[in-house]
Design a protein around this motif. Structure first.
Motif, PDB file in Angstrom:
ATOM      1  N   TYR A 139      41.972  47.985  42.373  1.00  0.00           N
ATOM      2  CA  TYR A 139      41.612  48.194  43.677  1.00  0.00           C
ATOM      3  C   TYR A 139      42.625  48.205  44.562  1.00  0.00           C
ATOM      4  O   TYR A 139      43.687  47.330  44.663  1.00  0.00           O
ATOM      5  CB  TYR A 139      40.723  46.825  44.142  1.00  0.00           C
ATOM      6  N   HIS A 140      42.704  49.183  45.523  1.00  0.00           N
ATOM      7  CA  HIS A 140      43.724  49.470  46.252  1.00  0.00           C
ATOM      8  C   HIS A 140      43.589  49.295  47.577  1.00  0.00           C
ATOM      9  O   HIS A 140      42.521  49.583  48.209  1.00  0.00           O
ATOM     10  CB  HIS A 140      44.323  51.108  46.230  1.00  0.00           C
ATOM     11  N   SER A 164      49.836  49.530  52.145  1.00  0.00           N
ATOM     12  CA  SER A 164      49.125  49.238  50.954  1.00  0.00           C
ATOM     13  C   SER A 164      49.664  48.245  49.940  1.00  0.00           C
ATOM     14  O   SER A 164      50.713  47.817  49.629  1.00  0.00           O
ATOM     15  CB  SER A 164      48.988  50.721  50.348  1.00  0.00           C
ATOM     16  N   SER A 165      48.777  47.730  48.961  1.00  0.00           N
ATOM     17  CA  SER A 165      48.972  46.739  47.712  1.00  0.00           C
ATOM     18  C   SER A 165      47.937  47.188  46.863  1.00  0.00           C
ATOM     19  O   SER A 165      46.933  47.685  47.054  1.00  0.00           O
ATOM     20  CB  SER A 165      48.878  45.469  48.241  1.00  0.00           C
ATOM     21  N   VAL A 166      48.228  46.976  45.500  1.00  0.00           N
ATOM     22  CA  VAL A 166      47.201  46.745  44.490  1.00  0.00           C
ATOM     23  C   VAL A 166      47.048  45.668  44.022  1.00  0.00           C
ATOM     24  O   VAL A 166      47.824  44.562  43.822  1.00  0.00           O
ATOM     25  CB  VAL A 166      47.866  47.785  43.426  1.00  0.00           C
ATOM     26  N   GLY A 168      46.384  42.447  42.019  1.00  0.00           N
ATOM     27  CA  GLY A 168      46.817  41.882  40.839  1.00  0.00           C
ATOM     28  C   GLY A 168      48.695  42.180  40.880  1.00  0.00           C
ATOM     29  O   GLY A 168      49.364  41.686  40.056  1.00  0.00           O
ATOM     30  N   LYS A 169      49.111  42.970  41.835  1.00  0.00           N
ATOM     31  CA  LYS A 169      50.669  43.014  42.021  1.00  0.00           C
ATOM     32  C   LYS A 169      50.893  42.570  43.167  1.00  0.00           C
ATOM     33  O   LYS A 169      50.474  42.559  44.226  1.00  0.00           O
ATOM     34  CB  LYS A 169      50.870  44.544  41.978  1.00  0.00           C
ATOM     35  N   ASN A 170      52.363  42.124  43.259  1.00  0.00           N
ATOM     36  CA  ASN A 170      52.771  41.386  44.179  1.00  0.00           C
ATOM     37  C   ASN A 170      53.829  42.298  44.923  1.00  0.00           C
ATOM     38  O   ASN A 170      54.987  41.951  44.863  1.00  0.00           O
ATOM     39  CB  ASN A 170      53.558  40.017  43.604  1.00  0.00           C
ATOM     40  N   GLU A 171      53.144  43.012  45.648  1.00  0.00           N
ATOM     41  CA  GLU A 171      54.061  44.309  46.277  1.00  0.00           C
ATOM     42  C   GLU A 171      53.161  44.907  47.519  1.00  0.00           C
ATOM     43  O   GLU A 171      52.115  44.927  47.324  1.00  0.00           O
ATOM     44  CB  GLU A 171      54.453  45.435  45.388  1.00  0.00           C
ATOM     45  N   LEU A 172      53.709  45.258  48.432  1.00  0.00           N
ATOM     46  CA  LEU A 172      53.336  46.028  49.601  1.00  0.00           C
ATOM     47  C   LEU A 172      54.168  47.196  49.892  1.00  0.00           C
ATOM     48  O   LEU A 172      55.385  46.946  49.588  1.00  0.00           O
ATOM     49  CB  LEU A 172      53.035  45.285  50.760  1.00  0.00           C
TER      50      LEU A 172
END
Length: 334
Positions: A139-140, A164-166, A168-172
């Motif tokens: 999920y994006h 944007s982020s995905v 489950g991932k700790n990033e933007l």
């Protein structure tokens, strides 16, 4: 396990992460639109469309990452364009964008009176949308908006931003396309004012950065040249120190800077493209109640437009020309 496979355990995908839109209602923040983003990995942040799609709050597993000024979030209608009036509505947060036609200290450039750090962060975005979607089982999260800084008989710049982020991932990732939609060349300056604060920032933190060279802003900063990677406890009286790092490009032209706090067990890394953003301004402020580290990718040194013009180092965008900037912010445990 892919995010889409974890849907079998849920009744609603928001259990895994997503976006919650709402409106702030109190004090100077009244009527500001907001999006709370939950990445599902512990990283959460708040996007403010009415502040040019800038980012205010940010946390990791409930722990604050950013510095917030005494103003907190403020509606753009309170903006004071003259002199240092920008400070009255500067909220700090994970991102305050400075520009787009000038930044740095106030000045008068070719008869135009320019306030501190420009108008961008006080302009509401339009065409705001949540275009989050499933891509290959993940999920994006995708938030976008368009902010235009322009005037009749004046410069006309448009910034289209996607954050944007995905799940489950700790990033933007911030992707900005800046276009001169006018018919005359326009000055173009931009600075991504990323403001990190307690408890991520403390005397236990260290800055990991490897610039090509570093220039102190003034004599006060010069005295701290050997300590710009280190931090101290808040002091009642502290004069800010500002350093301009000319960044070394790594793989694919990407530079990075990391604030590491081993005691907290967290590191935050900022990555950006040096082709468009060759500098990193470091704002080190260790004052009591004003305790902040600014990591600020930028396309010019933080000087007034007048000074940049006089030095013949003021960038311009030609009519209908565009540039593309990418800034990534990620969180990791150590």
């Amino acid at each position: 396990m892919k995010t889409i496979e974890r849907l079998r355990y849920t009744g609603n995908s928001f259990q895994l992460g997503g976006v919650r839109p709402y409106e702030l209602t109190d004090g100077w923040a009244r009527k500001i639109r907001a999006f709370d983003v939950n990445t599902g990995g512990g990283f959460e942040y708040t996007v403010l469309p009415d502040r040019g799609m800038d980012i205010s709050m940010a946390r990791y597993k409930g722990v604050n990452l950013v510095y917030l000024t005494c103003n907190s979030e403020t509606a753009p209608s309170y903006y004071e364009p003259c002199g240092n009036g920008w400070l009255h509505t500067f909220s700090g947060g994970l991102l305050t964008t400075c520009g787009l036609t000038h930044l740095g200290p106030p000045s008068v450039d070719e008869g135009e009176t320019l306030g501190l750090h420009g108008r961008y962060s006080t302009i509401p975005a339009k065409q705001v949308s949540d275009r989050s979607m499933w891509i290959d089982g993940e999920y994006h999260i995708k938030l976008s908006g368009t902010t235009e800084e322009g005037s009749i008989f004046g410069n006309k710049l448009r910034l289209v931003r996607e954050i944007s982020s995905v799940v489950g991932k700790n990033e933007l990732e911030i992707t900005d396309k800046i276009t001169n939609f006018g018919y005359q060349p326009s000055p173009y300056t931009i600075l991504y004012h990323i403001n990190l604060g307690y408890p991520l920032l403390s005397e236990d933190a260290e800055l990991i950065v490897e610039p090509e060279d570093t220039i102190p802003r003034d004599e006060n900063a010069r005295t701290g040249m050997n300590e710009f990677r280190k931090f101290i406890k808040p002091e009642d009286t502290y004069n800010e120190q500002v350093f301009l790092h000319r960044m070394k490009a790594g793989e694919n032209g990407i530079a990075e800077a990391t604030l590491l706090n081993r005691k907290l067990g967290v590191r935050l890394t900022v990555k950006f493209n040096t082709d468009q953003l060759p500098y990193l301004t470091e704002w080190k402020m260790m004052g009591a109640g004003e305790y902040v580290l600014g990591l600020e990718p930028c396309n010019v040194p933080v000087k007034s437009r007048k000074q940049l013009r006089e030095e013949r180092s003021l960038p311009f965008l030609d009519p209908q020309a565009s540039v593309l900037n990418k800034v990534t912010i990620s969180i990791e445990e150590v």
